[in-house]
Each structure stands twice: as structure tokens, then as C-alpha cells.
Write a protein that holds these residues in place. Structure first.
Motif, short mmCIF file in Angstrom:
data_model
loop_
_atom_site.label_atom_id
_atom_site.label_comp_id
_atom_site.label_asym_id
_atom_site.label_seq_id
_atom_site.Cartn_x
_atom_site.Cartn_y
_atom_site.Cartn_z
N ASP A 166 0.80 -1.22 0.00
CA ASP A 166 0.00 0.00 0.00
C ASP A 166 0.83 1.28 0.00
O ASP A 166 0.29 2.37 0.03
CB ASP A 166 -0.95 0.01 1.20
CG ASP A 166 -0.21 -0.06 2.54
OD1 ASP A 166 1.04 -0.03 2.54
OD2 ASP A 166 -0.88 -0.15 3.58
N GLY A 167 2.14 1.18 -0.02
CA GLY A 167 2.98 2.37 -0.09
C GLY A 167 3.77 2.66 1.17
O GLY A 167 4.68 3.50 1.16
N ALA A 172 4.77 -0.16 -3.46
CA ALA A 172 3.54 -0.01 -4.25
C ALA A 172 3.74 -0.42 -5.70
O ALA A 172 2.85 -1.01 -6.32
CB ALA A 172 3.05 1.43 -4.17
#
Length: 443
Positions: A166-167, A172
Motif C-alpha cells: 500500500d505504499g 507499491a
């Protein structure tokens, strides 16, 4: 409940994701964990008590002594992770974790620490410096409940969930396309508390205490950095990867996984289970780190056994599409006789799940039965913890489950209540490698 059945480079000196502690590599310098315990607690207390001069009660030689005979140990290192094509063990402890730290380097160090602990436990050794004999002021490195027990064919298999990409950790752009979110299938009644997870570890062993010990110690090592999101104990394997072994039965009393891929079928494993270089642009794409890995779908399937137990035998056999005694298809004498699918009812489970009904889609299954007390209404909370490995979820589990969810007669007796999907990286190649190294080295 279905008829279905590494290429990571050795890190170099300039690998930014391989800042290993030299104390972990040689046999002369005590590791930091030998002083503070693998759980990360007790540093200040231990240092103060020792006056800054720490003396270990046991040397490195004694620390490497196995807990018991390791004749039943399964090799940890290899191109692929153990616990996939490995002969299925009797017991399971599966755990999904949420990552709590936001520090990328702290997560990397955790994966390294987990790898070193997994190497030791799968060989029948204690974690770190062991369960006793260290500093009395610090917690021991190992929790101790597996002392005296053999390796029991323990395997530990790690996976990365979609939420890890998710970063938070610069990953990501490294999420594989095949690590897709599963759609909501008809009939699903998923509990979010029993679904998902950033990481997973599958512990399989022939002794339940060995499997529980492994998950417990990994959770302890990760304290403060990860937290258990959900876990599942399993018994009574419902599939076998050993072709000459008797096919196990599920809690409905039927043989399960008759056509499962065998661990010796290298061609079928390459075709249906292992991610190839071509899948990931010859190892150079964003998901190149997955070459040699696989994808896992885990589903907690509640079985309404009280209702099933009142169904006539003929109905039970029609639902599955096999006879209960032998496991033979209609008109056949033996379990492994090739079934004639059109002789089964259109809603028969075997007919709908068969590769011939799904454009050849084939899964490698490692499911286990479970019982978790009662549901509060006088019924057993029991069922199947479904584990399926495949080369690509989009062409494996999703089309098969879509067909089953819509038409399977078995649906009146089961319900999917938990779900997760994970990317299973390739194996740890040697002592310098670690779980997920290729992923973080490329990010």
C-alpha cells in the motif's frame, strides 16, 4: 473442498537491503539477540545488571545443539519454499499478521530475524541462544515448549498480502498483477477479523506443539513490529501430495483432493504452481522477485455438519459426485479411475471443480479440518481450512470458485467465512539469503 487439487540472487556487498549484522554470521561474536532476547525486550535491564560487561552462560557451540534428533527435519533452503509441494504433514498452525512498524529497515530486519529463526526451528533447534542458561535478567530467546521434541517435519512458509504493497514501505510499484483482490463470491459471509493480512506464515508439522511453538516464537520475535491478525489451527489433512498415500477424508466423511498435484510431479508443478520467468518478464519486471514463487488462497469454510449428518447417503453422494466408501465416480470401481463427468449431476461438486470444467485450471491443495468450539447455538464450529497454491490466482482459484459459488450443490451445507490471498516468494537459497530479499532489493 474441491476436486482440484527460486530464483533470488545471493545478496552482494552493495545490496542495500542486506545490511546483516556480522554477529549473526560468524561463530565468535555473540549476537545482539543473544544479549537481549529475540523478542526485543530486556536490553536496558540486561545491560544494567551486567554492568555493561555481558557474559554468556552458553557458547555458540552449545547453542547450535539440536533440541532432539533431527532425522525428521525437512531442508529449509531451496529454489522453492518448503511447505508447498512437501508431503503434507498432520498438523497446521496458520497465522496472518498486520505490520505495525512504519520503518522499512525495521521490517527488513524482522524478515531476516524470522528467516534465521525458521532455519533453526525447522532443523529441530531452539531459537537464538535457547530457552534457558542465558542472562537471568533477560527473557530467553526460545519459549521452550518444544524442548525434547524432534523437528517433526516442520515447514514454515511465508507470504505477502496485497495490503503490504500500500505504499508504507516503498513497495507499491512491486505488487504483482497476479496478487489480485478476490471478488465477493455468491454466498460469502466473510468475517473481516478472519480475513486479509500483510504477512502470513504457514507452519505444518506432524506434532501440533511443534507447529504452535514455531508461530509463537515468530510472533514473539516480531512483538512491537507485527501483530497477529488471525490464526487457525488445523488437524486431519484433507489433501495429500504423496500419490501412494491414502487420500484423506474431510469432516463430511468423503475423500478429498483425489486429483491433487503430487510433490513428485515436476511438470504439473511447473505448469500449475510455480511462477516462471516468463510470467514475470524473465525476472526483470516489477514482479520479477516472484520467479520461483507461488500464490496462496486461504479460505475458512464453515461446514454445517449437523444438517449434513441428517442427509440421506444417496444425496450426499450426489452432492459430491463420488461414492462415500471408495471415492469412485459414478459408473467407476476405483477412486482414481478417470471420471465421466456427464454421469454426475450438473450440480455435483466434483463435476464443477474438475479441471475439464474450468479450462484446465488446477490447484495444489493443502487443506486441514478444524473444530473451534461451538457457535453458541449448540452446533459445532467446524469445517475446512482451505489452502490452495497456484501459478496465478486469476486463472486458478477465481474461475473455479466462481463456478462453484454459483452452482455447487455443496453450498447448502457450507459457507465461506474467512478469506485471504498471499504472494509466496521463492525459497531462501542459502545462509546469506532471507525471506523477501529479492522484493526489497529491487524496490
Amino acid at each position: 473442498m474441491s476436486e482440484q487439487t527460486s530464483t533470488s540472487e545471493t545478496p552482494g556487498k552493495n545490496d542495500p537491503a542486506d545490511k546483516t549484522n556480522k554477529a549473526d554470521q560468524d561463530g565468535t561474536t555473540p549476537s545482539r539477540r543473544s544479549v537481549i532476547g529475540w523478542g526485543g525486550a530486556g536490553l536496558a535491564l540486561g545491560a544494567a545488571a551486567a554492568g555493561g560487561a555481558v557474559v554468556l552462560a552458553r557458547g555458540r557451540e552449545d547453542a547450535t545443539a539440536p533440541v532432539a534428533d533431527t532425522g525428521s527435519a525437512i531442508p529449509f533452503h531451496g529454489t522453492h519454499q518448503a511447505g508447498i509441494a512437501t508431503a503434507v504433514q498432520d498438523r497446521l498452525h496458520f497465522a496472518a499478521f498486520d505490520v505495525k512498524t512504519k520503518d522499512r529497515e525495521e521490517l527488513i530486519q524482522l524478515l531476516k530475524d524470522w528467516t534465521r529463526a525458521a532455519e533453526r526451528m525447522t532443523a529441530g533447534h531452539e531459537v537464538g541462544e535457547g530457552a534457558y542458561g542465558g542472562l537471568p535478567e533477560a527473557p530467553p530467546d526460545d519459549t521452550g515448549e518444544a524442548l525434547g521434541l524432534p523437528a517433526s517435519r516442520l515447514t514454515l512458509t511465508i507470504g505477502f498480502g496485497p495490503s503490504l504493497f500500500d505504499g508504507r514501505f516503498g513497495l507499491a510499484g512491486r505488487r504483482p498483477a497476479a496478487l489480485t483482490d478476490l471478488p465477493k463470491f455468491p454466498g460469502d459471509n466473510l468475517d473481516p477479523a478472519r480475513s486479509g493480512g500483510d504477512l502470513c506464515v504457514q507452519a505444518c508439522a506432524d506434532d501440533p506443539q511443534v507447529a504452535v511453538h514455531a508461530i509463537r516464537n515468530l510472533a514473539r520475535i516480531g512483538f512491537g513490529k507485527v501483530a497477529v491478525r488471525w490464526s487457525q489451527l488445523g488437524f486431519g489433512k484433507t489433501s495429500s501430495t504423496t500419490p501412494d498415500a491414502q487420500t484423506p477424508r474431510n469432516l463430511f466423511g468423503f475423500k478429498d483432493g483425489t486429483r491433487n498435484i503430487a510433490g513428485t510431479e515436476t511438470d504439473r508443478l511447473a505448469k500449475h504452481v510455480w511462477v516462471s520467468g516468463k510470467d514475470v518478464q524473465d525476472g526483470k519486471g516489477a514482479d520479477g522477485w516472484m520467479a520461483g514463487g507461488s500464490y496462496l488462497v486461504a479460505r475458512r469454510i464453515r461446514m454445517n455438519i449437523e444438517t449434513w449428518d441428517r442427509a440421506p447417503l444417496s444425496e450426499q453422494e450426489d452432492v459430491f459426485g463420488r461414492d462415500k466408501k471408495e471415492g469412485a465416480a459414478p459408473g467407476k470401481a476405483k477412486e482414481h479411475d478417470e471420471p465421466f463427468l456427464k454421469a454426475m449431476k450438473p450440480s455435483a461438486h466434483v463435476r464443477l471443480a474438475h479441471p475439464d470444467s474450468n479450462d484446465g485450471a488446477t490447484l495444489l491443495r493443502r487443506g486441514y479440518s478444524f473444530t473451534d468450539g461451538t457457535d453458541g447455538l449448540g452446533r459445532l464450529d467446524a469445517g475446512l481450512f482451505f489452502l490452495a497454491y497456484q501459478r496465478d490466482v486469476r486463472t486458478g482459484f477465481i474461475p473455479v470458485q466462481t463456478r462453484l459459488a454459483r452452482h455447487d450443490a455443496l453450498n447448502q451445507y457450507i459457507q465461506h467465512v474467512g478469506s485471504a490471498v498471499f504472494a509466496i516468494p521463492p525459497g531462501v537459497r542459502d545462509k546469506n539469503d532471507w525471506w523477501g530479499r529479492a522484493l526489497f532489493a529491487q524496490a
